[in-house]
Design a protein around this motif. Structure first.
Motif, PDB file in Angstrom:
ATOM      1  N   GLU A  56       0.885  -1.353  -0.154  1.00  0.00           N
ATOM      2  CA  GLU A  56       0.083   0.072  -0.003  1.00  0.00           C
ATOM      3  C   GLU A  56       0.868   1.382  -0.002  1.00  0.00           C
ATOM      4  O   GLU A  56       0.348   2.367   0.262  1.00  0.00           O
ATOM      5  CB  GLU A  56      -1.078   0.189   1.163  1.00  0.00           C
ATOM      6  CG  GLU A  56      -1.957  -1.346   1.147  1.00  0.00           C
ATOM      7  CD  GLU A  56      -2.971  -1.291   2.140  1.00  0.00           C
ATOM      8  OE1 GLU A  56      -3.127  -0.413   3.090  1.00  0.00           O
ATOM      9  OE2 GLU A  56      -3.545  -2.398   2.660  1.00  0.00           O
ATOM     10  N   ASN A  59      -0.334   4.963  -0.865  1.00  0.00           N
ATOM     11  CA  ASN A  59      -1.996   5.238  -0.853  1.00  0.00           C
ATOM     12  C   ASN A  59      -2.273   6.508  -0.215  1.00  0.00           C
ATOM     13  O   ASN A  59      -3.508   6.974  -0.572  1.00  0.00           O
ATOM     14  CB  ASN A  59      -2.541   4.042  -0.183  1.00  0.00           C
ATOM     15  CG  ASN A  59      -2.789   2.813  -0.962  1.00  0.00           C
ATOM     16  OD1 ASN A  59      -2.012   2.587  -2.204  1.00  0.00           O
ATOM     17  ND2 ASN A  59      -3.008   1.754  -0.627  1.00  0.00           N
ATOM     18  N   GLN A  60      -1.542   7.037   0.461  1.00  0.00           N
ATOM     19  CA  GLN A  60      -1.797   8.267   1.363  1.00  0.00           C
ATOM     20  C   GLN A  60      -1.520   9.509   0.368  1.00  0.00           C
ATOM     21  O   GLN A  60      -1.919  10.769   0.771  1.00  0.00           O
ATOM     22  CB  GLN A  60      -1.238   8.369   2.545  1.00  0.00           C
ATOM     23  CG  GLN A  60       0.322   8.715   2.562  1.00  0.00           C
ATOM     24  CD  GLN A  60       1.219   7.843   2.131  1.00  0.00           C
ATOM     25  OE1 GLN A  60       1.038   6.730   1.796  1.00  0.00           O
ATOM     26  NE2 GLN A  60       2.523   7.958   2.238  1.00  0.00           N
ATOM     27  N   TRP A  61      -1.130   9.443  -0.830  1.00  0.00           N
ATOM     28  CA  TRP A  61      -0.613  10.498  -1.710  1.00  0.00           C
ATOM     29  C   TRP A  61      -1.773  11.235  -2.438  1.00  0.00           C
ATOM     30  O   TRP A  61      -2.981  10.363  -2.552  1.00  0.00           O
ATOM     31  CB  TRP A  61       0.203  10.016  -2.672  1.00  0.00           C
ATOM     32  CG  TRP A  61       1.688   9.634  -2.255  1.00  0.00           C
ATOM     33  CD1 TRP A  61       2.249   9.875  -0.957  1.00  0.00           C
ATOM     34  CD2 TRP A  61       2.749   8.859  -2.810  1.00  0.00           C
ATOM     35  NE1 TRP A  61       3.395   9.261  -0.970  1.00  0.00           N
ATOM     36  CE2 TRP A  61       3.673   8.840  -1.961  1.00  0.00           C
ATOM     37  CE3 TRP A  61       2.793   8.603  -4.138  1.00  0.00           C
ATOM     38  CZ2 TRP A  61       5.072   8.091  -2.485  1.00  0.00           C
ATOM     39  CZ3 TRP A  61       4.072   7.929  -4.553  1.00  0.00           C
ATOM     40  CH2 TRP A  61       4.942   7.647  -3.533  1.00  0.00           C
ATOM     41  N   SER A  62      -1.648  12.314  -2.663  1.00  0.00           N
ATOM     42  CA  SER A  62      -2.949  12.890  -3.446  1.00  0.00           C
ATOM     43  C   SER A  62      -3.325  12.102  -4.872  1.00  0.00           C
ATOM     44  O   SER A  62      -2.221  11.193  -5.182  1.00  0.00           O
ATOM     45  CB  SER A  62      -2.582  14.342  -4.199  1.00  0.00           C
ATOM     46  OG  SER A  62      -1.512  14.422  -5.093  1.00  0.00           O
ATOM     47  N   GLU A  63      -4.329  12.258  -5.624  1.00  0.00           N
ATOM     48  CA  GLU A  63      -4.700  11.677  -6.519  1.00  0.00           C
ATOM     49  C   GLU A  63      -3.641  11.788  -7.823  1.00  0.00           C
ATOM     50  O   GLU A  63      -3.212  10.822  -8.398  1.00  0.00           O
ATOM     51  CB  GLU A  63      -6.024  11.948  -7.043  1.00  0.00           C
ATOM     52  CG  GLU A  63      -6.631  11.212  -8.193  1.00  0.00           C
ATOM     53  CD  GLU A  63      -8.185  11.727  -8.452  1.00  0.00           C
ATOM     54  OE1 GLU A  63      -8.397  11.553  -9.911  1.00  0.00           O
ATOM     55  OE2 GLU A  63      -8.865  11.847  -7.581  1.00  0.00           O
ATOM     56  N   GLN A  66      -0.473   9.771  -6.874  1.00  0.00           N
ATOM     57  CA  GLN A  66      -0.745   8.331  -7.361  1.00  0.00           C
ATOM     58  C   GLN A  66      -0.711   7.819  -8.548  1.00  0.00           C
ATOM     59  O   GLN A  66      -0.316   7.079  -9.175  1.00  0.00           O
ATOM     60  CB  GLN A  66      -2.048   7.929  -6.334  1.00  0.00           C
ATOM     61  CG  GLN A  66      -1.975   7.836  -4.860  1.00  0.00           C
ATOM     62  CD  GLN A  66      -3.300   7.388  -4.329  1.00  0.00           C
ATOM     63  OE1 GLN A  66      -3.831   6.590  -4.905  1.00  0.00           O
ATOM     64  NE2 GLN A  66      -3.573   7.739  -3.056  1.00  0.00           N
ATOM     65  N   PRO A  86       1.228  -3.540   5.111  1.00  0.00           N
ATOM     66  CA  PRO A  86       1.350  -2.111   5.128  1.00  0.00           C
ATOM     67  C   PRO A  86       2.137  -1.669   6.047  1.00  0.00           C
ATOM     68  O   PRO A  86       2.403  -2.176   7.141  1.00  0.00           O
ATOM     69  CB  PRO A  86      -0.300  -1.624   5.388  1.00  0.00           C
ATOM     70  CG  PRO A  86      -1.210  -2.783   5.087  1.00  0.00           C
ATOM     71  CD  PRO A  86      -0.206  -3.976   5.466  1.00  0.00           C
ATOM     72  N   TYR A  87       2.426  -0.309   6.152  1.00  0.00           N
ATOM     73  CA  TYR A  87       3.534   0.363   6.793  1.00  0.00           C
ATOM     74  C   TYR A  87       3.052   0.308   8.411  1.00  0.00           C
ATOM     75  O   TYR A  87       1.863   0.521   8.977  1.00  0.00           O
ATOM     76  CB  TYR A  87       3.745   2.055   6.753  1.00  0.00           C
ATOM     77  CG  TYR A  87       4.846   2.606   7.656  1.00  0.00           C
ATOM     78  CD1 TYR A  87       6.116   2.405   7.374  1.00  0.00           C
ATOM     79  CD2 TYR A  87       4.553   3.193   8.611  1.00  0.00           C
ATOM     80  CE1 TYR A  87       6.781   2.777   8.212  1.00  0.00           C
ATOM     81  CE2 TYR A  87       5.149   3.625   9.603  1.00  0.00           C
ATOM     82  CZ  TYR A  87       6.506   3.590   9.482  1.00  0.00           C
ATOM     83  OH  TYR A  87       7.492   4.057  10.113  1.00  0.00           O
TER      84      TYR A  87
END
Length: 163
Positions: A56, A59-63, A66, A86-87
């Protein structure tokens, strides 16, 4: 990116058969983009891999980020996660560093010793590893970037004058 491309191209000419990078925004993705462009010139000389520290990743990045990440991932010959979870802890990042060092023969690092930032940890680990292993590494410093930019501009100016 030209300095990075030049360093990667020299490694290919020296016989490197895999270009392995992470997927971080910036330098790591630039390296894969440069390698992808070099495949047009050296189609059979090397392969590319994107190794990620954990599942993952990104996954926390902006669209937008990503999208860039996923696009970079589609250009490589191989992609995998070092950890399938995942982290959860910094231990995954240390395991990733260790994996990269033990599964590569050399490193190229865009890093300025006078302005340490996040790459400081990678640089320190590479230096420590190289103390006890045959592990060459090349630093691309901000001075190298400035020199490359000046050469590029000079070549561009000469090209325009010749036209």
């Amino acid at each position: 990116m030209l300095a990075l491309k030049n360093a990667i191209e020299q490694s290919i000419l020296d016989g490197v058969d895999w270009i392995i990078s992470g997927g971080q925004l910036g330098t790591e993705q630039w390296a894969l983009k440069a390698a992808s462009k070099l495949k047009e010139q050296y189609p059979d000389e090397f392969q590319t891999a994107m190794m990620l520290p954990f599942a993952e990743f990104g996954n926390q990045w902006s669209e937008t980020n990503q999208l860039a990440f996923n696009q970079a991932k589609t250009t490589v010959d191989f992609a995998a996660n070092v950890s399938d979870k995942p982290y959860r802890s910094p231990e995954q990042l240390r395991n990733y560093q260790e994996f990269m060092l033990t599964h590569t023969d050399q490193a190229i690092l865009l890093y300025d010793l006078e302005s340490p930032g996040k790459p400081k940890y990678d640089y320190e680990r590479i230096v420590k590893f190289a103390d006890s292993h045959e592990y060459p590494f090349r630093l691309i410093t901000f001075d190298d970037l400035q020199e490359t930019a000046e050469e590029y501009q000079e070549n561009l100016n000469n090209s325009l004058q010749d036209s």
